[in-house]
Enzyme design. Structure first.
Site, mmCIF file in Angstrom:
data_model
loop_
_atom_site.group_PDB
_atom_site.id
_atom_site.type_symbol
_atom_site.label_atom_id
_atom_site.label_comp_id
_atom_site.label_asym_id
_atom_site.label_seq_id
_atom_site.Cartn_x
_atom_site.Cartn_y
_atom_site.Cartn_z
ATOM 1 N N ALA A 115 32.324 12.314 -3.665
ATOM 2 C CA ALA A 115 31.279 11.496 -3.130
ATOM 3 C C ALA A 115 30.159 11.857 -2.123
ATOM 4 O O ALA A 115 29.815 11.472 -1.290
ATOM 5 C CB ALA A 115 32.009 10.373 -2.111
ATOM 6 N N ARG A 129 17.604 11.836 -7.367
ATOM 7 C CA ARG A 129 16.740 10.934 -8.313
ATOM 8 C C ARG A 129 16.730 9.571 -7.921
ATOM 9 O O ARG A 129 15.964 8.643 -8.390
ATOM 10 C CB ARG A 129 17.371 11.035 -9.559
ATOM 11 N N GLY A 134 28.121 22.402 -4.890
ATOM 12 C CA GLY A 134 28.745 22.270 -6.340
ATOM 13 C C GLY A 134 29.998 21.572 -6.539
ATOM 14 O O GLY A 134 30.759 21.470 -5.273
ATOM 15 N N GLY A 148 27.093 17.909 -19.335
ATOM 16 C CA GLY A 148 27.557 19.096 -19.902
ATOM 17 C C GLY A 148 28.196 18.772 -21.262
ATOM 18 O O GLY A 148 28.723 17.680 -21.672
ATOM 19 N N GLU A 178 26.991 23.227 -19.062
ATOM 20 C CA GLU A 178 26.172 22.246 -18.255
ATOM 21 C C GLU A 178 24.984 22.153 -18.804
ATOM 22 O O GLU A 178 24.368 23.273 -19.597
ATOM 23 C CB GLU A 178 25.845 22.743 -16.699
ATOM 24 N N ARG A 206 23.153 -22.588 6.532
ATOM 25 C CA ARG A 206 23.249 -21.332 7.077
ATOM 26 C C ARG A 206 24.844 -21.228 7.764
ATOM 27 O O ARG A 206 25.466 -22.080 7.541
ATOM 28 C CB ARG A 206 22.345 -21.304 8.269
ATOM 29 N N ALA A 232 15.367 -39.461 7.421
ATOM 30 C CA ALA A 232 14.403 -38.296 6.997
ATOM 31 C C ALA A 232 13.559 -37.886 8.394
ATOM 32 O O ALA A 232 13.450 -38.575 9.005
ATOM 33 C CB ALA A 232 13.534 -38.888 5.833
#
Length: 456
Positions: A9, A15, A79, A140, A155, A330, A377
């Site tokens: 991780a 990207r 890597g 790969g 790869e 809420r 109301a």
């Protein structure tokens, strides 16, 4: 036999073009890393390798992983092989290790447990999870000889035209014998286009000691490298979630427009109408009807309640209660049995008692409403004086006239009334009527005098 998993991780997620680490982006209510950690079968140890924004990823791993989770930091991302080599220090006493990318949320426990079982029974040094997707671009490729035996992994960036024509891919999910893996990791180099230590090179190093593969459904192994892929896997995860709900007795009118997060609970005989969004740890009881076009986050909805065209955040809706259309509940809002928060009503940090109604166009904040009360109301509980919040109490059976301003702190006693248009600043005794408005004045001939002034 002892088993462990190493979850990778630490990646940059370039990207994604995001300040948030890739593995923390969410799909169907969980970060990618959370999906992977929850998919792991029972193991003796779980190790997560973190890198970019290490503290945030570490916190997520601690939340979604086991209590005894081990976190290893990879300060420089050199890597996958380098990441696993760093993690190897935490694998003392482990016989078999599962290596899983942190961005593969479609993996499930059954698939990973099957990979481990196949690996252990085969006695191989390594076992790969492979797949054959419709589009293998970016992955790969698995190189095999004429007899079908694996002879290498190349790869995508290092592949030639012949390699790119191969459809079978490496999913980057592996099971290893720990001893041979450690040896192979020490021999890794950076002699490749990316100048990184590839874990695949360790697999190639182990070919002479026995390397097996297990074919997985292509959909189950999809990784996430950009936001388009994130949206695609989120759609698949939601489809799984909704399928499981429908199988257990939940009615989903239109799955294509219904969004339910992974940690939501919906009981049998509940009904989800189009446009429903259930998020966080929302709980929906039998017989409840949610939607259309409603969003509930960390909200509890009890039996036979109905919610339509509304937003509820950390709220609680009692048995048979009604919310909406176009209401906003809420945090801290609680509707008791058969209570109502109707059209264009906002409720915050308040309790609406059993059978009480706030039918329309009102704000109820920091308020306790008793049983059987009715709020007319355009009523507002004026709870904020510019410095502090104050509470309003409306007793059982009280009747609040339309357009009443209740200036907190204030109490309206049981069975008391307020006159329409009143601004109530003092407590109203039980059974009394409070009216606070000027006496109506009639000015005869006003319109004609005004017209004459305008014309002159």
């Amino acid at each position: 036999m002892t088993t462990a998993a190493v979850v990778l991780a630490a990646g940059q997620g370039v990207r994604f073009n995001s300040a948030l680490p890739k593995v923390l982006h969410e799909a169907a209510g969980r970060p990618l890393l959370g999906w992977v950690l929850r998919a792991l079968p029972p193991l003796d140890r779980v190790v997560v390798v973190v890198g970019r924004e290490a503290s945030a990823v570490r916190a997520a791993a601690a939340h979604w992983g086991p209590d005894d989770l081990v976190v290893i930091e990879q300060p420089q991302q050199r890597g996958t092989g380098h990441a696993v080599r760093l993690a190897a220090d935490a694998l003392d006493g482990i016989d078999t290790v599962l290596v899983v990318p942190g961005d593969t949320p479609l993996l499930d426990e059954k698939l990973l447990a099957g990979l481990l079982d196949r690996h252990v029974t085969s006695g191989a040094a390594a076992t790969l999870l492979t797949a054959t997707p419709a589009d293998p671009s970016g992955y790969g490729r698995i190189q095999r000889d004429a007899g079908g035996d694996m002879v290498g992994i190349v790869e995508h960036r290092d592949a030639d035209a012949a390699d790119l024509a191969i459809r079978e891919i490496n999913t980057s999910v592996y099971a290893f014998q720990t001893g041979p893996l450690r040896t192979a990791l020490e021999r890794l180099t950076t002699d490749n286009e990316q100048g990184e230590e590839y874990l695949t090179d360790a697999v190639v190093e182990l070919l002479g000691s026995g390397v097996n593969s297990v074919q997985a459904p292509a959909e189950a192994t999809d990784g996430v490298n950009d936001r388009a892929q994130l949206a695609a896997v989120a759609q698949l995860l939601r489809r799984r979630i909704l399928h499981d709900l429908m199988v257990t007795g939940v009615t989903v009118i239109d799955p294509a427009t219904t969004y339910v997060d992974a940690d939501v609970s919906v009981a049998a005989d509940a009904i989800l109408l189009p446009g429903t969004h259930l998020q966080g740890r929302t709980r929906v009881a039998p017989g409840a009807v949610i939607g259309p076009n409603s969003r509930l986050v960390d909200t509890v909805v009890e039996r036979d309640a109905q919610i339509s065209y509304s937003v509820l955040l950390e709220a609680s809706v009692g048995v048979g209660a009604s919310v909406g259309p176009f209401a906003y509940l809420r945090p801290g809002a609680r509707l008791e049995r058969n209570a109502k928060a109707g059209t264009f009503v906002e409720v915050k940090n308040s309790t609406v008692g059993e059978g009480s109604k706030v039918p329309h166009l009102s704000y109820i904040g920091d308020t306790t409403i008793g049983r059987g009360a009715n709020v007319g109301a355009a009523t507002v509980t004026v709870n904020y004086d510019g410095y502090d919040k104050h509470r309003t109490v409306i007793g059982d059976g009280a009747r609040i006239g339309s357009d009443t301003m209740l200036v907190a702190p204030v109490t309206v006693g049981h069975d008391a009334y307020t006159g329409a248009g009143s601004v109530i600043t003092s407590d109203v005794p039980p059974g009394a009527l409070a009216v606070e408005r000027a006496q109506q004045r009639i000015v005869e001939g006003y319109a004609e005098r005004r017209r004459r002034r305008h014309e002159s």
